[in-house]
Design a protein around this motif. Structure first.
Motif, PDB file in Angstrom:
ATOM      1  N   GLY A 247      -6.658 -13.038  -0.561  1.00  0.00           N
ATOM      2  CA  GLY A 247      -6.617 -11.912  -1.322  1.00  0.00           C
ATOM      3  C   GLY A 247      -6.482 -10.414  -0.816  1.00  0.00           C
ATOM      4  O   GLY A 247      -6.207  -9.764  -1.516  1.00  0.00           O
ATOM      5  N   SER A 248      -6.248 -10.389   0.594  1.00  0.00           N
ATOM      6  CA  SER A 248      -6.005  -9.284   1.105  1.00  0.00           C
ATOM      7  C   SER A 248      -4.490  -8.681   0.852  1.00  0.00           C
ATOM      8  O   SER A 248      -4.332  -7.482   1.005  1.00  0.00           O
ATOM      9  N   GLY A 249      -3.647  -9.412   0.315  1.00  0.00           N
ATOM     10  CA  GLY A 249      -2.286  -8.987  -0.124  1.00  0.00           C
ATOM     11  C   GLY A 249      -2.374  -8.699  -1.544  1.00  0.00           C
ATOM     12  O   GLY A 249      -1.217  -8.429  -2.061  1.00  0.00           O
ATOM     13  N   ALA A 250      -3.664  -8.587  -2.443  1.00  0.00           N
ATOM     14  CA  ALA A 250      -3.631  -8.185  -3.702  1.00  0.00           C
ATOM     15  C   ALA A 250      -3.312  -6.747  -3.838  1.00  0.00           C
ATOM     16  O   ALA A 250      -3.750  -6.016  -3.229  1.00  0.00           O
ATOM     17  N   ALA A 251      -2.793  -6.725  -5.143  1.00  0.00           N
ATOM     18  CA  ALA A 251      -2.173  -5.192  -5.556  1.00  0.00           C
ATOM     19  C   ALA A 251      -1.636  -4.597  -4.502  1.00  0.00           C
ATOM     20  O   ALA A 251      -1.799  -3.455  -4.221  1.00  0.00           O
ATOM     21  N   GLY A 252      -0.600  -5.068  -3.812  1.00  0.00           N
ATOM     22  CA  GLY A 252       0.296  -4.265  -2.935  1.00  0.00           C
ATOM     23  C   GLY A 252      -0.445  -3.993  -1.503  1.00  0.00           C
ATOM     24  O   GLY A 252      -0.049  -3.060  -1.042  1.00  0.00           O
ATOM     25  N   GLY A 253      -1.386  -4.762  -1.507  1.00  0.00           N
ATOM     26  CA  GLY A 253      -2.069  -4.810  -0.117  1.00  0.00           C
ATOM     27  C   GLY A 253      -3.634  -3.744  -0.304  1.00  0.00           C
ATOM     28  O   GLY A 253      -4.259  -3.829   0.696  1.00  0.00           O
ATOM     29  N   LEU A 254      -3.832  -3.589  -1.330  1.00  0.00           N
ATOM     30  CA  LEU A 254      -4.999  -2.855  -1.646  1.00  0.00           C
ATOM     31  C   LEU A 254      -6.248  -3.690  -1.227  1.00  0.00           C
ATOM     32  O   LEU A 254      -7.284  -3.219  -0.837  1.00  0.00           O
TER      33      LEU A 254
ATOM     34  N   ARG B  15      -2.190   1.600   2.361  1.00  0.00           N
ATOM     35  CA  ARG B  15      -2.230   2.520   3.054  1.00  0.00           C
ATOM     36  C   ARG B  15      -2.655   3.911   2.842  1.00  0.00           C
ATOM     37  O   ARG B  15      -3.274   4.738   3.330  1.00  0.00           O
ATOM     38  N   GLY B  16      -2.020   4.414   1.734  1.00  0.00           N
ATOM     39  CA  GLY B  16      -2.367   5.701   0.771  1.00  0.00           C
ATOM     40  C   GLY B  16      -3.818   5.561   0.702  1.00  0.00           C
ATOM     41  O   GLY B  16      -4.530   6.730   0.651  1.00  0.00           O
ATOM     42  N   PHE B  17      -4.283   4.551  -0.090  1.00  0.00           N
ATOM     43  CA  PHE B  17      -5.523   4.659  -0.592  1.00  0.00           C
ATOM     44  C   PHE B  17      -6.860   4.527   0.697  1.00  0.00           C
ATOM     45  O   PHE B  17      -7.548   5.491   0.807  1.00  0.00           O
ATOM     46  N   LEU B  18      -6.341   3.975   1.720  1.00  0.00           N
ATOM     47  CA  LEU B  18      -7.108   3.782   3.011  1.00  0.00           C
ATOM     48  C   LEU B  18      -7.088   5.129   3.710  1.00  0.00           C
ATOM     49  O   LEU B  18      -8.288   5.731   4.057  1.00  0.00           O
ATOM     50  N   GLU B  19      -5.990   5.663   3.718  1.00  0.00           N
ATOM     51  CA  GLU B  19      -6.035   6.964   4.667  1.00  0.00           C
ATOM     52  C   GLU B  19      -6.745   8.198   3.951  1.00  0.00           C
ATOM     53  O   GLU B  19      -7.280   8.977   4.481  1.00  0.00           O
ATOM     54  N   LYS B  20      -6.557   8.073   2.551  1.00  0.00           N
ATOM     55  CA  LYS B  20      -7.491   9.247   2.057  1.00  0.00           C
ATOM     56  C   LYS B  20      -9.031   8.999   1.901  1.00  0.00           C
ATOM     57  O   LYS B  20      -9.842   9.890   1.870  1.00  0.00           O
ATOM     58  N   LEU B  21      -9.412   7.911   2.251  1.00  0.00           N
ATOM     59  CA  LEU B  21     -10.842   7.439   2.127  1.00  0.00           C
ATOM     60  C   LEU B  21     -11.487   7.604   3.609  1.00  0.00           C
ATOM     61  O   LEU B  21     -12.538   7.706   3.849  1.00  0.00           O
ATOM     62  N   VAL B  22     -10.402   7.570   4.551  1.00  0.00           N
ATOM     63  CA  VAL B  22     -11.028   7.218   5.964  1.00  0.00           C
ATOM     64  C   VAL B  22     -12.000   8.323   6.455  1.00  0.00           C
ATOM     65  O   VAL B  22     -12.949   8.024   7.163  1.00  0.00           O
TER      66      VAL B  22
ATOM     67  N   VAL C  84     -10.692  -3.503   5.189  1.00  0.00           N
ATOM     68  CA  VAL C  84     -10.765  -2.740   6.320  1.00  0.00           C
ATOM     69  C   VAL C  84     -12.055  -1.422   6.283  1.00  0.00           C
ATOM     70  O   VAL C  84     -12.637  -1.273   7.105  1.00  0.00           O
ATOM     71  N   LEU C  85     -12.007  -1.047   4.936  1.00  0.00           N
ATOM     72  CA  LEU C  85     -13.071  -0.040   4.793  1.00  0.00           C
ATOM     73  C   LEU C  85     -14.397  -0.761   4.655  1.00  0.00           C
ATOM     74  O   LEU C  85     -15.545   0.180   4.457  1.00  0.00           O
ATOM     75  N   GLY C  86     -14.652  -1.956   5.015  1.00  0.00           N
ATOM     76  CA  GLY C  86     -16.150  -2.431   4.870  1.00  0.00           C
ATOM     77  C   GLY C  86     -16.492  -3.244   3.554  1.00  0.00           C
ATOM     78  O   GLY C  86     -17.616  -3.637   3.461  1.00  0.00           O
ATOM     79  N   GLY C  87     -15.438  -3.316   2.476  1.00  0.00           N
ATOM     80  CA  GLY C  87     -15.742  -3.888   1.335  1.00  0.00           C
ATOM     81  C   GLY C  87     -15.512  -5.432   1.325  1.00  0.00           C
ATOM     82  O   GLY C  87     -15.111  -5.806   2.385  1.00  0.00           O
ATOM     83  N   LYS C  88     -15.761  -5.836   0.308  1.00  0.00           N
ATOM     84  CA  LYS C  88     -15.607  -7.259  -0.150  1.00  0.00           C
ATOM     85  C   LYS C  88     -14.613  -7.568  -1.146  1.00  0.00           C
ATOM     86  O   LYS C  88     -14.186  -6.791  -2.077  1.00  0.00           O
ATOM     87  N   LEU C  89     -14.055  -8.770  -0.961  1.00  0.00           N
ATOM     88  CA  LEU C  89     -13.119  -9.191  -2.362  1.00  0.00           C
ATOM     89  C   LEU C  89     -13.852 -10.503  -2.887  1.00  0.00           C
ATOM     90  O   LEU C  89     -14.453 -11.334  -2.348  1.00  0.00           O
ATOM     91  N   ARG C  90     -13.858 -10.444  -4.154  1.00  0.00           N
ATOM     92  CA  ARG C  90     -14.366 -11.471  -5.253  1.00  0.00           C
ATOM     93  C   ARG C  90     -13.555 -11.766  -6.143  1.00  0.00           C
ATOM     94  O   ARG C  90     -12.667 -11.325  -6.604  1.00  0.00           O
ATOM     95  N   PRO C  91     -13.569 -13.314  -6.716  1.00  0.00           N
ATOM     96  CA  PRO C  91     -12.452 -13.768  -7.610  1.00  0.00           C
ATOM     97  C   PRO C  91     -13.003 -13.062  -8.928  1.00  0.00           C
ATOM     98  O   PRO C  91     -14.196 -12.687  -9.297  1.00  0.00           O
ATOM     99  N   GLY C  92     -12.014 -12.070  -9.468  1.00  0.00           N
ATOM    100  CA  GLY C  92     -12.134 -11.572 -10.614  1.00  0.00           C
ATOM    101  C   GLY C  92     -12.804 -12.122 -11.906  1.00  0.00           C
ATOM    102  O   GLY C  92     -14.013 -11.725 -12.469  1.00  0.00           O
ATOM    103  N   PHE C  93     -12.372 -13.272 -12.135  1.00  0.00           N
ATOM    104  CA  PHE C  93     -12.804 -13.970 -13.402  1.00  0.00           C
ATOM    105  C   PHE C  93     -14.375 -14.435 -13.086  1.00  0.00           C
ATOM    106  O   PHE C  93     -15.370 -14.256 -14.078  1.00  0.00           O
TER     107      PHE C  93
ATOM    108  N   ALA D 109      -2.879   6.153  -2.899  1.00  0.00           N
ATOM    109  CA  ALA D 109      -3.382   7.098  -2.607  1.00  0.00           C
ATOM    110  C   ALA D 109      -4.525   7.684  -3.803  1.00  0.00           C
ATOM    111  O   ALA D 109      -5.661   7.963  -3.600  1.00  0.00           O
ATOM    112  N   GLY D 110      -3.874   7.765  -4.721  1.00  0.00           N
ATOM    113  CA  GLY D 110      -4.479   8.441  -6.028  1.00  0.00           C
ATOM    114  C   GLY D 110      -5.917   7.570  -6.613  1.00  0.00           C
ATOM    115  O   GLY D 110      -6.830   8.117  -6.953  1.00  0.00           O
ATOM    116  N   LEU D 111      -5.966   6.224  -6.144  1.00  0.00           N
ATOM    117  CA  LEU D 111      -6.933   5.546  -6.384  1.00  0.00           C
ATOM    118  C   LEU D 111      -8.120   6.001  -5.768  1.00  0.00           C
ATOM    119  O   LEU D 111      -9.483   5.811  -6.092  1.00  0.00           O
ATOM    120  N   ALA D 112      -7.914   6.523  -4.517  1.00  0.00           N
ATOM    121  CA  ALA D 112      -9.132   7.165  -3.854  1.00  0.00           C
ATOM    122  C   ALA D 112      -9.969   8.154  -4.443  1.00  0.00           C
ATOM    123  O   ALA D 112     -11.054   8.411  -4.104  1.00  0.00           O
TER     124      ALA D 112
END
Length: 351
Positions: free
Chosen positions: A217-224, A141-148, A230-239, A110-113
Motif C-alpha cells: 500500500g505504500s504506492g497508494a494514491a500516487g505514493g501518499l 513528497r508534497g504532503f511529506l515536505e509540508k508536514l516534516v 515515513v511520517l510514522g503512520g500506519k496503513l490499513r485495509p480501507g474496507f 501538498a494541500g492535503l497537509a
C-alpha cells in the motif's frame, strides 16, 4: 425476513446512500413486509465520509486548503470522538482535473497537509486519511515536505492511511507505472517519476531502515501511502477499517440476505473493494450475497463465487453517458432490485 443493503457508490452516478435507498424501495415494491436496513459503505476511497457520517456522531468541518494545482479550495472532513476522517479525493481527486502531461508534472499532494494540520489544531488523537481516487503522482513528497516541520506534533497522534490497493512504492507495480498513465503521464514522464521513487526508497531505507517496497500500500494514491509511513503512520485495509468503525459485521450477522454492489464489478474488485470484502464477511456467517452493478466484467464468472449471483442493473441498450445519469441509475436499480427479490424469494428454501 431481514435484508441488509450496503452498496458502494456508483462513481459518477449516485452515492452509496442514494443507491441503498433506491434498492430498498425496489425491495419494498416487491414485498412491503420486508425488514430492510441500509448501510452506506466505502472501501477507503471516495464516499467514505458519507459512510462514516451516517454511522458516527460528529461534525463536518470546513477548511480552506489548496488543490492539486495549488488553487484555493474549501473542503470538509469529519471530526468524531477525537478522531478526524479526511478524504484525500475531496481535495486531490482526479475528477477535479483533466489528466494531461502538463498536469502530471504540476499536480502536488501538498494541500492535503492543510487538513492534517487543522486536525492537529482540533486536538484529534487519531487522523484517518483515505487513499483512493487521487490525481497526484508526486510520491506524496508534497504532503511529506509540508508536514516534516511538524514532526514533533505528529508523533503525539496516530495517522492511519486507509487504502484499497497493495501496490509498492516503486517499480513495475509502483505508483508511477501503474497509476501514472491514468493521471496523464507520458511513458517518458512515468519513467522519470519511477526513478525518483526508486531513489526515495533507497533514501528511506538508509535513513530509517524502512523498506517501502516491502510495505503493502505504500504506492497508494500516487505514493501518499509511503509518505504516511515515513511520517510514522500506519496503513490499513480501507474496507475492513470501515467494517469496524460502523459495526457492519454485527449487521451482517443479523441479516438473512445481503445486497451489495458497485459501479463496475470486475477483477479489480478483488483488490480490496467493498462489495467483495462484504461478500467474504458474509461467508463467515453463511449469509447469501447478491451484487447489483452498473457493469460486470466479462469472462470472469469464476471470480464471483463469493456471491450467490451478480446482476447488472441495465435494462436496455443505451449510451454510457445516459446509463450513468443519476436518475437512470436509481430508476434501474429500483426496478432490478424488485425483480431480484421475486427471484430470490421464490427459489430460496428454508428462509
Amino acid at each position: 425476513m431481514r435484508v441488509l443493503v450496503a452498496i458502494d457508490s456508483f462513481k459518477g452516478s449516485a452515492t452509496s446512500a442514494e443507491m441503498n435507498q433506491a434498492v430498498r424501495a425496489g425491495l419494498l415494491d416487491a414485498s412491503p413486509s420486508l425488514e430492510v436496513e441500509t448501510v452506506a459503505i466505502a472501501d477507503g476511497g471516495e464516499g467514505i465520509l458519507d459512510a462514516l457520517a451516517c454511522a458516527l456522531s460528529g461534525e463536518m468541518v470546513q477548511v480552506q486548503a489548496t488543490d492539486l494545482l495549488g488553487r484555493p479550495l474549501s473542503v470538509a472532513y469529519l471530526v468524531a470522538q477525537g478522531r478526524a476522517f479526511i478524504e484525500s479525493a475531496s481535495l486531490l481527486g482526479i475528477d477535479k482535473i483533466t489528466p494531461s502531461p502538463e498536469i502530471f508534472e504540476k499536480a502536488s499532494s501538498a494541500g492535503l497537509a492543510d487538513l492534517v494540520l487543522d486536525a492537529l489544531e482540533r486536538n484529534c488523537r487519531q487522523i484517518f486519511v483515505t487513499l483512493g481516487g487521487t490525481g497526484s503522482s508526486d510520491g506524496g513528497r508534497g504532503f511529506l515536505e509540508k508536514l516534516v516541520p511538524y514532526a514533533e506534533q505528529l508523533r503525539q497522534v496516530e495517522i492511519i492511511g486507509l487504502t484499497d490497493v497493495r501496490n509498492p512504492y516503486a517499480g513495475p507495480e509502483g505508483y508511477a507505472r501503474i497509476f501514472g498513465p491514468q493521471k496523464g503521464g507520458t511513458p517518458e514522464q512515468i519513467a522519470v517519476e519511477d526513478a525518483r521513487a526508486r531513489e526515495f526508497v533507497h533514501k528511506i531505507r538508509a535513513e530509517k531502515q524502512m523498506d517501502l517496497q516491502k510495505l503493502a500500500g505504500s504506492g497508494a494514491a500516487g505514493g501518499l501511502g509511503g509518505a504516511i509511513l515515513v511520517l510514522g503512520g500506519k496503513l490499513r485495509p480501507g474496507f475492513l477499517s470501515i467494517v469496524d468503525l460502523i459495526g457492519l459485521e454485527e449487521k451482517v450477522a443479523h441479516s438473512d440476505l445481503v445486497i451489495t454492489g458497485e459501479g463496475r464489478l470486475d477483477s479489480q474488485s478483488f483488490q480490496g473493494k467493498a462489495p467483495v470484502g462484504l461478500a467474504e464477511l458474509a461467508q463467515v456467517y453463511n449469509r447469501p450475497v447478491i451484487a447489483l452493478c452498473g457493469a460486470v466484467g466479462e469472462r470472469e464468472l469464476a471470480l464471483y463465487s463469493d456471491f450467490l449471483a451478480v446482476f447488472s442493473i441495465q435494462t436496455k441498450a443505451q449510451s454510457l453517458e445516459n446509463a450513468m445519469k443519476e436518475s437512470e441509475t436509481l430508476k434501474n436499480a429500483r426496478f432490478v432490485a424488485g425483480n431480484v427479490w421475486q427471484l430470490f424469494s421464490k427459489s430460496s428454501t428454508g428462509i
